[in-house]
Scaffold this motif. Structure first.
Motif, PDB file in Angstrom:
ATOM      1  N   LEU A  77     -11.101  39.397  19.145  1.00  0.00           N
ATOM      2  CA  LEU A  77      -9.677  39.193  19.339  1.00  0.00           C
ATOM      3  C   LEU A  77      -9.001  38.543  18.142  1.00  0.00           C
ATOM      4  CD1 LEU A  77      -9.503  38.055  23.073  1.00  0.00           C
ATOM      5  CD2 LEU A  77      -9.377  40.370  22.117  1.00  0.00           C
ATOM      6  N   ASN A  80      -3.343  36.182  17.981  1.00  0.00           N
ATOM      7  CA  ASN A  80      -2.204  36.385  18.875  1.00  0.00           C
ATOM      8  C   ASN A  80      -2.607  37.040  20.198  1.00  0.00           C
ATOM      9  OD1 ASN A  80      -2.783  38.897  17.860  1.00  0.00           O
ATOM     10  ND2 ASN A  80      -0.655  39.495  17.545  1.00  0.00           N
ATOM     11  N   GLN A  81      -3.895  37.081  20.517  1.00  0.00           N
ATOM     12  CA  GLN A  81      -4.370  37.729  21.745  1.00  0.00           C
ATOM     13  C   GLN A  81      -4.940  36.741  22.763  1.00  0.00           C
ATOM     14  OE1 GLN A  81      -6.859  40.811  19.749  1.00  0.00           O
ATOM     15  NE2 GLN A  81      -5.446  42.275  20.708  1.00  0.00           N
ATOM     16  N   ILE A  84      -4.814  38.014  26.361  1.00  0.00           N
ATOM     17  CA  ILE A  84      -5.884  38.974  26.676  1.00  0.00           C
ATOM     18  C   ILE A  84      -7.186  38.223  26.927  1.00  0.00           C
ATOM     19  CG2 ILE A  84      -7.304  40.835  25.721  1.00  0.00           C
ATOM     20  CD1 ILE A  84      -4.739  41.844  24.314  1.00  0.00           C
ATOM     21  N   GLY A 113      -5.004  45.907  18.362  1.00  0.00           N
ATOM     22  CA  GLY A 113      -4.649  44.611  17.803  1.00  0.00           C
ATOM     23  C   GLY A 113      -5.826  43.705  17.532  1.00  0.00           C
TER      24      GLY A 113
END
Length: 176
Positions: A77, A80-81, A84, A113
């Protein structure tokens, strides 16, 4: 007289939190069902052959399905995840609701992403204490140098400080 004190699991977990890790969502498809789980137990294992590893708690309800998977996608990741990461860290039945994803060459879901993506096939698995260790062979990978990885340490998310990029001399002396 030797008196042993009880092993303090909470203190042990805090000590392990001193070692920051990246955050991944490992995904697969088993019997037509998409599975995904946030993991910080991801690690490189071998360059030749290209092997990675991750582990799953033996108490996980989904473990028998993970053990049947024919392939995995490891989604490293980006910073900015976090949402998630949080979504796939919970044992929700609707983790995939509203999620965008693509299929890897092997059919496992890849999350857009991500900082890096590893398309893998099972190599071996081993029971290891309260977890099962999965070793997978990397078949394909992609990396996005412009994306900062999501980092976790001391029980919370962290960010890497921007630095001037200097290519490392590899392999480093610390590996030998």
């Amino acid at each position: 007289m030797n008196i042993e004190t009880a092993f303090d699991v909470h203190a042990f977990r805090q000590a392990l939190g001193q070692f920051p890790t990246g955050v991944c969502v490992v995904t697969c498809v088993v019997d037509g069902e998409q599975l995904g789980m946030t993991m910080s137990s991801f690690n490189s294992l071998s360059l030749d052959p290209p092997l990675i590893l991750f582990s799953i708690d033996r108490r996980s309800a989904g473990l028998p399905r993970w053990q049947k998977a024919a392939s995995y996608a490891v989604n490293v990741l980006s910073e900015n995840q976090r949402e998630i990461s949080n979504r796939f860290a919970k044992p929700l039945s609707n983790k995939w609701e509203g999620m965008r994803f693509e299929q890897s060459r092997s059919g496992a879901p890849e999350l857009p992403g991500a900082a890096a993506l590893f398309d893998c096939e099972p190599w071996a698995s081993h029971e290891a204490g309260d977890h099962v260790l999965f070793i997978a062979k990397v078949k394909h990978f992609r990396s996005f140098a412009d994306r900062q990885p999501l980092v976790f340490g001391k029980g919370r998310y962290a960010s890497l400080q921007p630095t001037e990029f200097v290519a490392p001399l590899w392999p480093l002396d610390i590996h030998y």
